[in-house]
Design a protein around this motif. Sequence first.
Motif, PDB file in Angstrom:
ATOM      1  N   ASN A 196     -44.423 102.992  49.282  1.00  0.00           N
ATOM      2  CA  ASN A 196     -45.463 102.354  50.071  1.00  0.00           C
ATOM      3  C   ASN A 196     -45.365 100.851  49.877  1.00  0.00           C
ATOM      4  O   ASN A 196     -44.674 100.387  48.974  1.00  0.00           O
ATOM      5  CB  ASN A 196     -46.852 102.857  49.648  1.00  0.00           C
ATOM      6  CG  ASN A 196     -47.872 102.738  50.764  1.00  0.00           C
ATOM      7  OD1 ASN A 196     -47.635 102.073  51.764  1.00  0.00           O
ATOM      8  ND2 ASN A 196     -49.014 103.392  50.589  1.00  0.00           N
ATOM      9  N   TYR A 197     -46.051 100.090  50.734  1.00  0.00           N
ATOM     10  CA  TYR A 197     -45.970  98.627  50.672  1.00  0.00           C
ATOM     11  C   TYR A 197     -44.501  98.210  50.613  1.00  0.00           C
ATOM     12  O   TYR A 197     -44.118  97.289  49.882  1.00  0.00           O
ATOM     13  CB  TYR A 197     -46.719  98.079  49.457  1.00  0.00           C
ATOM     14  CG  TYR A 197     -48.069  98.716  49.241  1.00  0.00           C
ATOM     15  CD1 TYR A 197     -49.010  98.768  50.264  1.00  0.00           C
ATOM     16  CD2 TYR A 197     -48.400  99.276  48.005  1.00  0.00           C
ATOM     17  CE1 TYR A 197     -50.245  99.363  50.071  1.00  0.00           C
ATOM     18  CE2 TYR A 197     -49.638  99.871  47.802  1.00  0.00           C
ATOM     19  CZ  TYR A 197     -50.555  99.913  48.832  1.00  0.00           C
ATOM     20  OH  TYR A 197     -51.777 100.497  48.643  1.00  0.00           O
ATOM     21  N   ASN A 242     -46.791  89.522  56.933  1.00  0.00           N
ATOM     22  CA  ASN A 242     -47.237  90.766  56.296  1.00  0.00           C
ATOM     23  C   ASN A 242     -46.244  91.043  55.175  1.00  0.00           C
ATOM     24  O   ASN A 242     -45.134  91.506  55.426  1.00  0.00           O
ATOM     25  CB  ASN A 242     -47.260  91.912  57.304  1.00  0.00           C
ATOM     26  CG  ASN A 242     -47.839  93.189  56.725  1.00  0.00           C
ATOM     27  OD1 ASN A 242     -47.556  93.569  55.588  1.00  0.00           O
ATOM     28  ND2 ASN A 242     -48.649  93.883  57.519  1.00  0.00           N
ATOM     29  N   GLY A 260     -45.547  93.118  52.258  1.00  0.00           N
ATOM     30  CA  GLY A 260     -45.683  94.258  51.371  1.00  0.00           C
ATOM     31  C   GLY A 260     -45.145  93.917  49.999  1.00  0.00           C
ATOM     32  O   GLY A 260     -44.022  93.419  49.869  1.00  0.00           O
ATOM     33  N   LYS A 263     -51.423  89.950  53.810  1.00  0.00           N
ATOM     34  CA  LYS A 263     -51.046  89.794  55.208  1.00  0.00           C
ATOM     35  C   LYS A 263     -52.090  88.945  55.907  1.00  0.00           C
ATOM     36  O   LYS A 263     -53.268  88.924  55.519  1.00  0.00           O
ATOM     37  CB  LYS A 263     -50.920  91.144  55.907  1.00  0.00           C
ATOM     38  CG  LYS A 263     -52.229  91.934  55.994  1.00  0.00           C
ATOM     39  CD  LYS A 263     -52.015  93.259  56.708  1.00  0.00           C
ATOM     40  CE  LYS A 263     -53.325  94.059  56.783  1.00  0.00           C
ATOM     41  NZ  LYS A 263     -53.122  95.356  57.484  1.00  0.00           N
ATOM     42  N   ILE A 318     -53.423  93.624  50.904  1.00  0.00           N
ATOM     43  CA  ILE A 318     -53.024  94.845  51.597  1.00  0.00           C
ATOM     44  C   ILE A 318     -53.525  96.105  50.893  1.00  0.00           C
ATOM     45  O   ILE A 318     -54.123  96.987  51.516  1.00  0.00           O
ATOM     46  CB  ILE A 318     -51.492  94.883  51.757  1.00  0.00           C
ATOM     47  CG1 ILE A 318     -51.027  93.705  52.622  1.00  0.00           C
ATOM     48  CG2 ILE A 318     -51.052  96.199  52.388  1.00  0.00           C
ATOM     49  CD1 ILE A 318     -49.526  93.564  52.703  1.00  0.00           C
TER      50      ILE A 318
END
Length: 443
Positions: free
Chosen positions: A350-351, A380, A382, A400, A426
């Motif tokens: 994830n991210y 953005n 991550g 982000k 995020i």
Amino acid sequence: MKKTLVSALTTALVVGAASTTFAAANPFSDVPADHWAYDAVSQLAADGVIEGYGDTTFRGNQNITRYEMAQMIAKAMAKTDVSAADKALIDKLAAEFSDELGNLGVRVSNLERNADMVKWNGLVEYTYTSTRHDTNTSKKVKNNDDDLVFRLEPKAEVNKNWDVHARLDADIKLDSDKGHDGTVDLKRVWAEGHYDNFNVKLGKLPNAINLISTTDDPYSGAAVTFGKDFKVTLEGGRLDATQFGDMGRNMDGLLPSNSNDVFKKGDDTVNFQAINLGYAKNKFYGNAGYEHMDGATLVANSLPKAYNNDYKAGKDSEYKANIWFVNAGYRFDHNSFFKAEYAQNTEADNYDNAYSFEYDYKGAQQQNKGSWGMYLAYRNLGQYAAPWSTYGDGVDGGQKGIEVGTGYTLFKNVQLFAKYFNGKDIAADKDAEKLFGRVDVFF
């Protein structure tokens, strides 16, 4: 030293300018875009002494080869109706690029060529940063920092092909009047060799692949670059992993109290390898590449399972990252430039991706009093695809949102910077803001 965000923003925008977002767009060349020669040539272009690449543009946001820089200098040397200030700039450039000018058949006196075998550049830099994070409670977390840096960047010529570079920093926290025990840190030191379309660096050196996902800190190792319009860069060495401690942002958007909360003490460096394929010609550039890092030990439960597939609750795990990235940029005219970037970490659950879109208008030139620039970006980042992003002055890893900045050269060698970020943390999905202001005095 307490200030409200509104008053700080007002102050920074009055004195501010847009920091390093106007830095190198194409890192695969001999002359980095933050080299003093760029500002000198930009000043000569602004004064009408030279005309850049022949298409009436000077691509000051991109790195170029020393041969290309010498071609511009040769044109400037051929001019006779120049001011005393411009003549001094031309002489300084001629001394720096005397070997390349010699290859072009332009003679430079031995006095110019041998003068200042060791060159000293540096700056005094004041930075104000104010951040705000919403949390899962009604409490807002705020933090203000006032930092002062004194920096020296010596360069020593060894011979016509080799030179040695270094960077030394002394930091002071103005809000507490404390530094790092009065010490001066040797941040970088490396030897660099130039051979036509081949370049090699050895030591504690800055990343040649300076993109969205890359660490903003130097590494110990080697880098080689070869090619002309199409360039290949290879890097390898060891990297301090504690800088990646902000990967552990919790669901309130807060960082760990220190890097030891994430990495096991004594086992907090990683192996680092990277490759980049780059192409730049006329008004376009593009890059694609890959970075691999492994070796440090993550403390049990210091990061969420989203980090990588080796995660096991209650057990230490190995830090690993395999990050693929691409970017491209295009200069529409002398004033307008657009770039886009994307990166993904295939080890993360994830991210795991990061991207950025940015439009730049004009640019503040160090030597050109009154020059200015501004930019607008959406990023953005991550946190596992951009563990220590080069954009950290504004949008940080794990955040982000929209970022705006402006830049102004108040006097020759005195520049003012400002940025404002408005978006979200995020992981926490909570609002976040950052105000960044900076004053640079170069010497």
